[in-house]
Motif scaffolding. Sequence first.
Motif, PDB file in Angstrom:
ATOM      1  N   ALA A 176      48.019  21.481  -5.570  1.00  0.00           N
ATOM      2  CA  ALA A 176      49.453  21.834  -5.253  1.00  0.00           C
ATOM      3  C   ALA A 176      49.807  23.259  -5.195  1.00  0.00           C
ATOM      4  N   VAL A 177      49.313  24.333  -4.571  1.00  0.00           N
ATOM      5  CA  VAL A 177      49.733  25.511  -4.577  1.00  0.00           C
ATOM      6  C   VAL A 177      51.073  25.815  -4.008  1.00  0.00           C
ATOM      7  N   ALA A 178      51.976  26.637  -4.506  1.00  0.00           N
ATOM      8  CA  ALA A 178      53.257  26.684  -4.358  1.00  0.00           C
ATOM      9  C   ALA A 178      53.614  26.713  -2.892  1.00  0.00           C
ATOM     10  N   LYS A 179      53.037  27.284  -1.923  1.00  0.00           N
ATOM     11  CA  LYS A 179      53.154  27.188  -0.537  1.00  0.00           C
ATOM     12  C   LYS A 179      52.377  26.187   0.261  1.00  0.00           C
ATOM     13  N   GLY A 180      51.382  25.500  -0.392  1.00  0.00           N
ATOM     14  CA  GLY A 180      50.408  24.596   0.251  1.00  0.00           C
ATOM     15  C   GLY A 180      51.375  23.240   0.622  1.00  0.00           C
ATOM     16  N   PHE A 182      51.164  20.052   0.085  1.00  0.00           N
ATOM     17  CA  PHE A 182      51.554  19.385  -0.633  1.00  0.00           C
ATOM     18  C   PHE A 182      52.705  19.563  -1.734  1.00  0.00           C
ATOM     19  N   ALA A 183      52.661  20.839  -1.998  1.00  0.00           N
ATOM     20  CA  ALA A 183      54.088  21.309  -2.791  1.00  0.00           C
ATOM     21  C   ALA A 183      55.067  21.496  -1.885  1.00  0.00           C
ATOM     22  N   LEU A 184      54.899  21.693  -0.760  1.00  0.00           N
ATOM     23  CA  LEU A 184      56.055  21.882   0.383  1.00  0.00           C
ATOM     24  C   LEU A 184      56.586  20.435   0.657  1.00  0.00           C
ATOM     25  N   ALA A 185      55.710  19.383   0.528  1.00  0.00           N
ATOM     26  CA  ALA A 185      56.270  18.304   0.976  1.00  0.00           C
ATOM     27  C   ALA A 185      57.022  17.612  -0.358  1.00  0.00           C
ATOM     28  N   LEU A 186      56.741  17.967  -1.508  1.00  0.00           N
ATOM     29  CA  LEU A 186      57.376  17.457  -2.691  1.00  0.00           C
ATOM     30  C   LEU A 186      58.816  18.353  -2.587  1.00  0.00           C
ATOM     31  N   ARG A 187      59.138  19.482  -2.310  1.00  0.00           N
ATOM     32  CA  ARG A 187      60.204  20.167  -2.340  1.00  0.00           C
ATOM     33  C   ARG A 187      61.112  19.466  -1.148  1.00  0.00           C
ATOM     34  N   LEU A 188      60.446  19.238  -0.068  1.00  0.00           N
ATOM     35  CA  LEU A 188      61.256  18.701   1.119  1.00  0.00           C
ATOM     36  C   LEU A 188      61.805  17.240   0.797  1.00  0.00           C
ATOM     37  N   GLU A 189      60.887  16.622  -0.057  1.00  0.00           N
ATOM     38  CA  GLU A 189      61.167  15.190  -0.326  1.00  0.00           C
ATOM     39  C   GLU A 189      62.601  15.494  -1.519  1.00  0.00           C
ATOM     40  N   ALA A 190      62.669  16.466  -2.150  1.00  0.00           N
ATOM     41  CA  ALA A 190      63.813  16.469  -2.853  1.00  0.00           C
ATOM     42  C   ALA A 190      64.976  16.871  -2.336  1.00  0.00           C
ATOM     43  N   LYS A 222      55.178  17.017  14.878  1.00  0.00           N
ATOM     44  CA  LYS A 222      54.120  17.780  15.585  1.00  0.00           C
ATOM     45  C   LYS A 222      52.741  17.326  14.660  1.00  0.00           C
ATOM     46  N   ILE A 223      53.252  17.459  13.311  1.00  0.00           N
ATOM     47  CA  ILE A 223      51.928  17.359  12.533  1.00  0.00           C
ATOM     48  C   ILE A 223      51.007  15.926  12.804  1.00  0.00           C
ATOM     49  N   GLU A 224      51.954  14.877  13.075  1.00  0.00           N
ATOM     50  CA  GLU A 224      51.324  13.583  13.445  1.00  0.00           C
ATOM     51  C   GLU A 224      50.612  13.699  14.765  1.00  0.00           C
ATOM     52  N   ALA A 225      51.277  14.527  15.793  1.00  0.00           N
ATOM     53  CA  ALA A 225      50.638  14.501  16.929  1.00  0.00           C
ATOM     54  C   ALA A 225      49.274  15.158  16.842  1.00  0.00           C
ATOM     55  N   LYS A 226      49.158  16.164  16.123  1.00  0.00           N
ATOM     56  CA  LYS A 226      47.979  16.758  15.890  1.00  0.00           C
ATOM     57  C   LYS A 226      46.811  15.981  14.961  1.00  0.00           C
ATOM     58  N   GLY A 227      47.190  14.799  14.597  1.00  0.00           N
ATOM     59  CA  GLY A 227      46.234  14.006  13.810  1.00  0.00           C
ATOM     60  C   GLY A 227      46.561  13.938  12.289  1.00  0.00           C
ATOM     61  N   GLY A 228      47.507  14.588  11.852  1.00  0.00           N
ATOM     62  CA  GLY A 228      47.945  14.343  10.283  1.00  0.00           C
ATOM     63  C   GLY A 228      48.466  13.092   9.916  1.00  0.00           C
ATOM     64  N   ASP A 229      48.131  12.640   8.740  1.00  0.00           N
ATOM     65  CA  ASP A 229      48.463  11.263   8.298  1.00  0.00           C
ATOM     66  C   ASP A 229      49.707  11.392   7.202  1.00  0.00           C
ATOM     67  N   LEU A 230      50.999  11.367   7.785  1.00  0.00           N
ATOM     68  CA  LEU A 230      51.999  11.649   7.150  1.00  0.00           C
ATOM     69  C   LEU A 230      51.981  10.648   6.022  1.00  0.00           C
ATOM     70  N   SER A 231      51.589   9.614   5.872  1.00  0.00           N
ATOM     71  CA  SER A 231      51.853   8.784   4.696  1.00  0.00           C
ATOM     72  C   SER A 231      50.873   9.316   3.751  1.00  0.00           C
ATOM     73  N   ARG A 232      49.816  10.088   3.883  1.00  0.00           N
ATOM     74  CA  ARG A 232      48.817  10.506   2.780  1.00  0.00           C
ATOM     75  C   ARG A 232      49.585  11.914   2.343  1.00  0.00           C
ATOM     76  N   LEU A 233      50.393  12.827   3.284  1.00  0.00           N
ATOM     77  CA  LEU A 233      50.964  13.695   2.724  1.00  0.00           C
ATOM     78  C   LEU A 233      52.358  13.324   1.865  1.00  0.00           C
ATOM     79  N   SER A 234      53.214  12.079   2.241  1.00  0.00           N
ATOM     80  CA  SER A 234      54.165  11.757   1.507  1.00  0.00           C
ATOM     81  C   SER A 234      54.691  10.586   2.273  1.00  0.00           C
ATOM     82  N   ALA A 235      54.515   9.457   1.434  1.00  0.00           N
ATOM     83  CA  ALA A 235      55.244   8.293   2.045  1.00  0.00           C
ATOM     84  C   ALA A 235      56.781   8.409   2.196  1.00  0.00           C
ATOM     85  N   THR A 236      57.481   9.356   1.525  1.00  0.00           N
ATOM     86  CA  THR A 236      59.013   9.464   1.815  1.00  0.00           C
ATOM     87  C   THR A 236      59.296  10.409   3.031  1.00  0.00           C
ATOM     88  N   LEU A 237      58.380  11.279   3.432  1.00  0.00           N
ATOM     89  CA  LEU A 237      58.739  12.039   4.571  1.00  0.00           C
ATOM     90  C   LEU A 237      58.233  11.211   5.734  1.00  0.00           C
TER      91      LEU A 237
END
Length: 281
Positions: A176-180, A182-190, A222-237
């Motif tokens: 979870a590097v600062a601008k990676g 998963f770290a961004l997802a945590l900041r956005l959750e907050a 957009k992330i979802e449209a590209k094939g990203g799994d949002l639930s694995r990034l962040s269930a909250t987001l």
Amino acid sequence: MVKRARDEDEALARSRAAAAAADPEQELFLGGNGPLVFDVPGSKPSDLILTYFAIKGLGEVPRLLLAEADVAYISVAVQGGEPPDVVGDWRAKSPNGLLPIATGLGVPRSSPISQSSSIIRFLARHFKLDGGDDEASKVRADVLFETAKDLGAKASEVVEATGAGDAETAAAKEAAVAKGPFALALRLEALVAPDPHRIHCYRDDETPVTYGHLQLFRELAKIEAKGGDLSRLSATLAAFKEHVANRKRIKAYLDSSLCFPDTFGEIGQEGGYAYASGPKK
């Protein structure tokens, strides 16, 4: 001033005439001829004209914002191959020579504003989707807006990370590097859900949202449209994205003809600005 206003009315009339004269079986694509002109309904009348290409792209968040604010406006969707006078000479009038542009709400037709983020902030201020009356709340809305864009810039990393195996995903989360992502997802959750158990409130049309929330919604889509799994990034987001998509006015927009299909570029595939789902008539 009277002549200038008349000239600008005639410019819109030319756009309407070109749209009306187009072959209804014409396939839409960037580089085609003939704009589409939408008289978008809403409970709040306005003299706003938003001009952008007939794709989601940089016009999507302004359109989402206007849908959420329930604003009546005119949308001119450009294909790109039209004669300049048919689409309001936007290349000459746009401050940066690009779309989107917006006029109305105090902005003269002869001197539009451009830059999507500038248009978004302008509309958010005008329609009170900028975070509230106090400066601290407004700044927080802007922090959310910018942080959402940071996540969008990492879309390819999100797709790669959330498509990896469980062990690889766990390792990426641990690092979870600062601008990676998963770290961004945590900041956005907050930022969007100090109390995750209240995330469902975003489905309630009475719960206020800001332009920051709408930018985040767009980046997640957009992330979802590209094939990203949002639930694995962040269930909250992932839950946030689904709840916003089901707000009454947002859902009506997403189901409308004004919401164009994703292009190949938007889903991360070769093909550029062609609609990934095939030609649209």
